[in-house]
Write an enzyme that holds these catalytic residues in place. Structure first.
Site, PDB file in Angstrom:
ATOM      1  N   GLY A 288       0.839  -0.870  -0.265  1.00 30.92           N
ATOM      2  CA  GLY A 288       0.030   0.318  -0.142  1.00 30.92           C
ATOM      3  C   GLY A 288       0.945   0.731   0.134  1.00 30.92           C
ATOM      4  O   GLY A 288       0.178   2.891  -1.025  1.00 30.92           O
TER       5      GLY A 288
ATOM      6  N   GLN B  81      -7.701   0.994   3.890  1.00 29.66           N
ATOM      7  CA  GLN B  81      -8.169   0.249   4.938  1.00 29.66           C
ATOM      8  C   GLN B  81      -9.991   0.057   4.626  1.00 29.66           C
ATOM      9  O   GLN B  81     -10.707  -0.670   5.073  1.00 29.66           O
ATOM     10  CB  GLN B  81      -8.465   1.620   5.293  1.00 29.66           C
TER      11      GLN B  81
ATOM     12  N   GLY C  88      -2.319  -5.869   0.198  1.00 33.65           N
ATOM     13  CA  GLY C  88      -3.325  -7.770   0.736  1.00 33.65           C
ATOM     14  C   GLY C  88      -3.151  -7.454   2.204  1.00 33.65           C
ATOM     15  O   GLY C  88      -5.017  -8.579   2.202  1.00 33.65           O
ATOM     16  N   HIS C  89      -2.035  -6.978   3.019  1.00 28.11           N
ATOM     17  CA  HIS C  89      -2.594  -7.487   3.960  1.00 28.11           C
ATOM     18  C   HIS C  89      -3.597  -6.956   4.737  1.00 28.11           C
ATOM     19  O   HIS C  89      -4.056  -7.484   6.213  1.00 28.11           O
ATOM     20  CB  HIS C  89      -1.180  -7.272   4.794  1.00 28.11           C
TER      21      HIS C  89
ATOM     22  N   THR D 283      10.924  -7.186 -11.592  1.00 32.71           N
ATOM     23  CA  THR D 283       9.579  -8.442 -11.469  1.00 32.71           C
ATOM     24  C   THR D 283       8.649  -8.778 -10.729  1.00 32.71           C
ATOM     25  O   THR D 283       8.883  -8.921  -9.061  1.00 32.71           O
ATOM     26  CB  THR D 283      11.100  -9.875 -11.242  1.00 32.71           C
TER      27      THR D 283
ATOM     28  N   CYS E  53       1.707   2.634  12.090  1.00 28.04           N
ATOM     29  CA  CYS E  53       2.704   3.414  11.481  1.00 28.04           C
ATOM     30  C   CYS E  53       3.531   3.989  12.050  1.00 28.04           C
ATOM     31  O   CYS E  53       4.553   5.024  11.552  1.00 28.04           O
ATOM     32  CB  CYS E  53       2.457   3.758  10.153  1.00 28.04           C
TER      33      CYS E  53
END
Length: 387
Positions: free
Chosen positions: A78, A189, A210-211, A247, A337
């Protein structure tokens, strides 16, 4: 002594991986494409590229009914998605029209946006902060007061990661477009916690991670509407149609796609059930005269279903978090964070909450996997701590 099994009520920070995501990673690890580069021309490379594009189509479907797979850029999470949108779209808009040198960002954005503003200013942009009202909402009048023909980009998050308050994104995006500006929303969120369609929101770009949905850490995506100007921020290869070099991590991308595919059909149903649990928790906690919902009348504000945000008079966040941790409940004061900061939340102070009260903030967050009995036990524990 019996060891306490901790109850994780900090899902807004990160969530455990879902069984579908773990299974997708295991299947990838056992397959012949494990570790293959999707940009290689040989057979395994082409096969990996097909799997990558299948995942891209899956994520696109979760964003709206008319979203093209080519409008999904996979990123390393994100924070990268937000940086790519903020810097890339601002620079892209200015390259298209040299007069576009101003950027408008809400004062309640995540640090992954706000901490990049100095770099944007160093690149010659003027950056202004949009202030929320006491409910934590950036309203249309606030945006329109700042909109002029030199605005390149407006960025307002879909839903706040600390309070859970949902913003009027469709209205704000329409106003930005009337002024000729691009519009980005950080939906990290809110993605798959509330139903939305990017076409109905009217945004040019949208970040996800994703998390936050039960996928793996270290993967995310940026939705970028076709023909939206963007200057790549990571160079060194032609991956992601030249918009993001490096990649692709197919292993985490297949897990992200699996989690998204599992959640998407049930978003509205899950949101209604989780919202009812959050409402009950607000009702129980806010009966106490020292506990206050951060947005005021929580029942009159559109919120993410799985975030309960309160302040506790006479207590500081660190004290409460540690006492609740000792009792077996994992919560936070706000953004993970910013957890090392001892100052009051920039979100709450921007809403006009006094610093002393903001220093006693708690965020309780969960998703469809929560046990309602754990929420009741948490409420009992916090109320008992209050005396």
């Amino acid at each position: 002594m019996t060891e306490i099994t901790p109850v994780n009520l900090d899902y807004a920070a990160s969530t455990p991986m879902r069984p579908e995501a773990r299974a997708a990673q295991a299947a990838y690890d056992a397959s012949d494409i494990a570790g293959a580069n999707p940009n290689s021309l040989h057979t395994l490379g082409r096969k990996t590229a097909l799997e990558l594009e299948r995942c891209r189509r899956t994520v696109a479907r979760t964003l709206g009914t008319r979203v093209r797979a080519s409008e999904v850029i996979f990123t390393g999470g994100g924070t990268e998605s937000n940086h790519l949108a903020l810097a890339g779209m601002s620079e892209g808009a200015r390259e298209h029209d040299r007069a576009r040198t101003r950027v408008l960002v809400s004062a309640i954005e995540h640090d992954s946006m706000l901490d990049n503003l100095p770099a944007l200013r160093a690149e010659g942009f003027t950056v202004e902060l949009l202030q929320p009202n006491p409910q934590g909402i950036v309203d249309i009048q606030e945006l329109e007061a700042h909109l002029t023909p030199d605005v390149a980009l407006v960025s307002v998050m879909l839903a706040n990661n600390e309070t859970g308050v949902v913003q009027p994104i469709a209205e704000l995006a329409a106003a930005a477009h009337r002024a000729g500006a691009l519009f980005h929303t950080d939906a990290i969120q809110g993605y798959l916690h509330i139903p939305f369609d990017v076409n109905e929101l009217g945004v040019d770009a949208l970040s996800l991670a994703g998390h936050k949905i039960g996928g793996p850490v270290g993967t995310g995506a940026l939705y970028l509407r076709s023909r939206t100007p963007l200057r790549p921020q990571i160079l060194g290869g032609g991956q992601e149609s030249g918009r993001r070099a490096g990649t692709q991590d197919v292993r985490t991308i297949v897990a992200l796609a699996a989690a998204a595919e599992a959640l998407h059909p049930h978003v509205a149903e899950d949101a209604a059930r989780i919202r009812a649990l959050a409402d009950r928790l607000y009702e129980r906690l806010c009966v106490h005269p020292a506990i206050h919902a951060t947005m005021g009348d929580w029942n009159r504000v559109e919120r993410l279903p799985g975030i309960v945000s309160v302040t506790v008079d006479g207590h500081d966040t660190e004290e409460l978090v540690l006492k609740l941790d000792a009792a077996g409940f994992e919560v936070s004061g706000g953004s993970a964070c910013s957890s090392a900061s001892l100052d009051a939340s920039h979100v709450l102070t921007a809403m006009g909450i006094a610093r002393e009260r903001a220093l006693g903030a708690l965020r309780i967050s969960f998703d469809d996997r929560v046990d309602p009995k754990d929420l009741d036990r948490f409420a009992d524990t916090l109320l008992n701590l209050m005396g």
